[in-house]
Design an enzyme around this catalytic site. Structure first.
Site, mmCIF file in Angstrom:
data_model
loop_
_atom_site.group_PDB
_atom_site.id
_atom_site.type_symbol
_atom_site.label_atom_id
_atom_site.label_comp_id
_atom_site.label_asym_id
_atom_site.label_seq_id
_atom_site.Cartn_x
_atom_site.Cartn_y
_atom_site.Cartn_z
ATOM 1 N N LYS A 192 0.848 -1.194 0.000
ATOM 2 C CA LYS A 192 0.000 0.000 0.000
ATOM 3 C C LYS A 192 0.879 1.237 0.000
ATOM 4 C CE LYS A 192 -1.805 2.804 2.973
ATOM 5 N NZ LYS A 192 -1.923 4.060 2.164
ATOM 6 N N GLY A 250 3.140 4.072 13.487
ATOM 7 C CA GLY A 250 3.888 2.858 13.799
ATOM 8 C C GLY A 250 3.394 2.200 15.073
ATOM 9 N N GLU A 267 10.249 1.574 10.377
ATOM 10 C CA GLU A 267 11.224 2.667 10.213
ATOM 11 C C GLU A 267 10.432 3.943 10.382
ATOM 12 O OE1 GLU A 267 12.934 5.752 9.230
ATOM 13 O OE2 GLU A 267 12.589 5.089 7.165
ATOM 14 N N CYS A 301 12.959 11.491 7.167
ATOM 15 C CA CYS A 301 13.180 10.967 8.513
ATOM 16 C C CYS A 301 14.609 11.191 8.971
ATOM 17 C CB CYS A 301 12.824 9.482 8.551
ATOM 18 S SG CYS A 301 13.777 8.472 7.397
ATOM 19 N N GLU A 401 9.480 16.140 15.512
ATOM 20 C CA GLU A 401 9.812 16.071 14.093
ATOM 21 C C GLU A 401 9.008 17.116 13.320
ATOM 22 O OE1 GLU A 401 10.917 12.426 11.134
ATOM 23 O OE2 GLU A 401 9.009 12.296 12.185
#
Length: 506
Positions: A192, A250, A267, A301, A401
């Protein structure tokens, strides 16, 4: 804004018609079971560039069924390493052939510069070739030291059906960090891609079919995380989920997968520091810092968004970084000279801007940028190169982030203080150190809590070296031989040679 390097609209043409993306299920291209579709608007040009099938639970069920049957029937899992490697190499050659086409659609959907996209596609084909080499050299172990009448074997077998869920920031590169290793191991897959960047994964599906991949081995379901990603994660017929994306998602995947105790590889995010010591090659360090924070518009990232510079050189380093930042070409991603393109969505642009404004309100100083960037002739969203200093370690801009072209600058006095700042984070994806003293670099590398440490460089990557994070940056590894191991299970075979076993019951 007048003193920034802004690239206006290029002469490159937009497509006459949007890309039409459908699901790939059991070797066939299909519309959604309920006929639903969705549009993707280019973040740089403001026009519809993709019309995609919008998947649901029935589409996921069909794709998982196809992958399960293909694996259980051994269409791929029982092939030889030579056969797998041969097909992976064919796909790599086809990626090279279609490099310009893939890069074009990736640029339109993601807003990244076309030159960067071209380089990423080249890197992706190299990863496919490396994975092919692993398919030929994969092996188990034997133990001939268990006694004269015993032999032990450890077999490496494919984990089974793998759900691969990929993000929007590097859609082709990241699927190429997962799929070829799964295929090299003998797994089948359901993929996906992000709903914001489906086109290039669909093109990869076309290339897999052209190369001769058996039906059901590679399946693609387009759509949104809910319901598509959720169904791919919870289905008990799926043996493993590999996901790249935000830490929040995640964590949700781990919870959803817990019901079936399937294997999960993640990740996730990062708040990656670069520490600059006074004896560093400052010219190289400044260039790497500027690259690290603006590459992919900071939507990365591995973005080097947190700089920790020694207080003795902080003022000079900050000035040099601001001066070089003004020269970085921001603007139309279809222009080959552009190095920083558009922000993925208006909502994300607003999120970036809020981090900067909140930091300024809390006492930080914005030395450059800090607002939207207007690019003449383009209707998309762009953000100025932004540098924020006088940042405290407890500010959100220093800990969370931002995922944009925003650099946070902190200072330190001693190595111990620098290490404390580096490790005072929920994330642990990557870190960097700049010093001409090898002892400083080695001590930093050993003490930094990160999956990757760069010394006197930033974001160099190789197919041979594993990539992944610690703490809330994820679990598991991609690339290298470790990337293959993620898709393998170890099976022990214990063999008695001859009828030498003493009876348990006399």
């Amino acid at each position: 804004m007048s003193d920034l390097n802004v690239v206006s609209i290029s002469e490159a043409k937009l497509p006459a018609e949007p890309f039409v993306a459908r699901h790939l299920i059991d070797g066939d291209w299909r519309q959604s079971a309920d006929g639903s579709t969705f549009d993707r608007v280019s973040p740089s040009h403001g026009s519809v560039v993709t019309k995609a099938a919008k998947g649901g639970a029935r589409d996921v069920d069909a794709a998982v069924s196809a992958a399960r049957l293909a694996f259980d029937k051994g269409r791929w899992s029982r092939t030889s390493g030579k056969e797998r490697a041969t097909l992976l190499l064919k796909i790599a050659d086809l990626i090279d052939r279609e490099r310009e086409r893939i890069a074009y659609w990736e640029t339109l959907e993601s807003g990244k510069p076309i030159s960067q996209a071209m380089a990423e596609i080249e890197g992706a084909s190299d990863i496919w070739r490396f994975a092919a080499s692993l398919a030929r050299t994969m092996h188990g172990e034997s133990y001939n030291s268990l006694g004269s009448d015993m032999l032990g074997l450890v077999l490496k077998e494919p984990v089974g059906v793998v759900s691969i869920i990929t993000p929007w920031n590097f859609p082709f590169l990241i699927v190429s960090q997962k799929l070829p290793f799964a295929l090299a191991a003998g797994c089948t897959a359901v993929i996906k891609p992000s709903e914001m960047t489906p086109a290039t994964t669909v093109i990869l599906g076309e290339l897999c079919i052209e190369a001769g991949i058996p039906a059901g081995v590679v399946n693609i379901v387009l759509g949104y995380g809910d319901p598509v990603g959720t169904a791919m994660t919870a289905d008990k017929r799926v043996d493993m989920v590999t996901f790249t994306g935000s830490t929040g998602v995640g964590k949700a995947i781990v919870k959803a997968a817990a019901g079936t105790l399937k294997k999960v590889s993640l990740e996730l995010g990062g708040k990656n520091p670069q520490v600059i010591f006074p004896d560093a090659d400052l010219e190289s360090a400044v260039d790497a810092v500027v690259f690290g924070v603006y590459f992919n518009a900071g939507e990365c990232c591995n973005s080097g968004s947190r700089i920790i510079v020694h207080e003795d050189i902080a003022e000079a380093f900050l000035k040099a970084t601001v001066d070089l930042s003004r020269k970085v070409p921001f603007g139309d991603p279809l222009d080959p000279s552009t190095k920083v393109g558009a922000i993925i969505t208006p909502d994300h642009q607003s999120k970036i801007d809020k981090y900067v404004r909140d930091a300024a309100d809390a006492g930080a100083t914005v030395h450059l940028g800090g607002e939207a960037l207007t690019v003449p002739g383009l209707a998309g969203q762009f953000y100025q190169p932004t540098i924020v200093a006088d940042v405290k370690s407890d500010m959100p801009i220093a800990r969370e982030e931002v995922f944009g072209p925003v650099l946070s600058v902190l200072t330190f006095k001693t190595l111990d203080e620098a290490i404390e700042l580096v490790n005072d984070a929920d994330y642990g994806l990557s870190a960097g150190v700049w010093s001409e003293n090898v002892h400083t670099c080695l001590e930093f590398a050993r003490r930094a809590h990160a999956g990757t440490v760069w010394t006197n460089t930033w974001m160099d990557g190789f197919a041979e070296l594993p990539f992944g994070g610690v703490k809330e940056s994820g679990q598991g590894r991609e690339l290298g031989k470790y990337g293959l191991d993620e898709f393998l299970e170890a099976k022990t075979v214990t063999m008695r040679i001859g009828k030498t076993r003493a009876p348990w019951v006399a």
